[in-house]
Scaffold this motif. Sequence first.
Motif, PDB file in Angstrom:
ATOM      1  N   GLU A  75       0.835  -1.204   0.000  1.00  0.00           N
ATOM      2  CA  GLU A  75       0.000   0.000   0.000  1.00  0.00           C
ATOM      3  C   GLU A  75       0.868   1.252   0.000  1.00  0.00           C
ATOM      4  N   ALA A  76       1.956   1.229   0.784  1.00  0.00           N
ATOM      5  CA  ALA A  76       2.874   2.376   0.813  1.00  0.00           C
ATOM      6  C   ALA A  76       3.537   2.573  -0.542  1.00  0.00           C
ATOM      7  N   LEU A  77       3.910   1.488  -1.204  1.00  0.00           N
ATOM      8  CA  LEU A  77       4.507   1.589  -2.533  1.00  0.00           C
ATOM      9  C   LEU A  77       3.496   2.149  -3.538  1.00  0.00           C
ATOM     10  N   THR A  78       2.243   1.721  -3.426  1.00  0.00           N
ATOM     11  CA  THR A  78       1.192   2.250  -4.296  1.00  0.00           C
ATOM     12  C   THR A  78       1.020   3.749  -4.078  1.00  0.00           C
ATOM     13  N   GLN A  79       0.991   4.152  -2.831  1.00  0.00           N
ATOM     14  CA  GLN A  79       0.852   5.572  -2.511  1.00  0.00           C
ATOM     15  C   GLN A  79       2.048   6.362  -3.058  1.00  0.00           C
ATOM     16  N   TRP A  80       3.255   5.819  -2.880  1.00  0.00           N
ATOM     17  CA  TRP A  80       4.459   6.479  -3.400  1.00  0.00           C
ATOM     18  C   TRP A  80       4.378   6.616  -4.914  1.00  0.00           C
ATOM     19  N   TRP A  81       3.962   5.528  -5.589  1.00  0.00           N
ATOM     20  CA  TRP A  81       3.881   5.548  -7.047  1.00  0.00           C
ATOM     21  C   TRP A  81       2.847   6.553  -7.526  1.00  0.00           C
ATOM     22  N   ASN A  82       1.712   6.629  -6.858  1.00  0.00           N
ATOM     23  CA  ASN A  82       0.686   7.601  -7.245  1.00  0.00           C
ATOM     24  C   ASN A  82       1.204   9.028  -7.145  1.00  0.00           C
ATOM     25  N   GLU A  83       2.096   9.263  -6.197  1.00  0.00           N
ATOM     26  CA  GLU A  83       2.644  10.607  -6.033  1.00  0.00           C
ATOM     27  C   GLU A  83       3.820  10.887  -6.971  1.00  0.00           C
ATOM     28  N   TYR A  84       4.691   9.906  -7.178  1.00  0.00           N
ATOM     29  CA  TYR A  84       5.930  10.153  -7.908  1.00  0.00           C
ATOM     30  C   TYR A  84       6.088   9.366  -9.209  1.00  0.00           C
ATOM     31  N   GLY A  85       5.199   8.441  -9.494  1.00  0.00           N
ATOM     32  CA  GLY A  85       5.346   7.566 -10.648  1.00  0.00           C
ATOM     33  C   GLY A  85       5.461   8.276 -11.982  1.00  0.00           C
ATOM     34  N   LYS A  86       4.742   9.378 -12.137  1.00  0.00           N
ATOM     35  CA  LYS A  86       4.788  10.098 -13.414  1.00  0.00           C
ATOM     36  C   LYS A  86       6.151  10.731 -13.669  1.00  0.00           C
ATOM     37  N   SER A  87       6.944  10.909 -12.615  1.00  0.00           N
ATOM     38  CA  SER A  87       8.267  11.518 -12.786  1.00  0.00           C
ATOM     39  C   SER A  87       9.344  10.477 -13.093  1.00  0.00           C
ATOM     40  N   VAL A  88       8.976   9.196 -13.080  1.00  0.00           N
ATOM     41  CA  VAL A  88       9.940   8.133 -13.352  1.00  0.00           C
ATOM     42  C   VAL A  88       9.957   7.849 -14.849  1.00  0.00           C
TER      43      VAL A  88
END
Length: 126
Positions: free
Chosen positions: A99-112
Amino acid sequence: MENQTNDAENVNMHEEMRRAFALLSGKWKLEIMWLLNQRIYRFGELRKAIDGITQHMLTAQLRELENDGLITRTVFAEVPPRVEYEMTAKARALGPTMEALTQWWNEYGKSVPVKPSARGRKPKAQ
């Protein structure tokens, strides 16, 4: 990371975390665990759900996860045989981490940056 040792139990946390990371290391294990966190899968369903994985590699990764006690494999006495894979309670305890990884990805995934996949089998053209 500092080599932290818990004097009460004489445990080197650096080494313990290395062991924990090794359980989920590899190109496919996290993706397999992510899918199995959603529901029970049959082998063929997993293979179709993971673009680029070969049958051999999926079998190897599932065996390792089973040997490590993170998934269970249930074989049904049917013709043809039906095999299902699901997460164990031990693996379900990783839920907050996922869940924490999902939350992180939702916040920063577009910048990867998107990296093209060069390994595994190529998905079939539709």
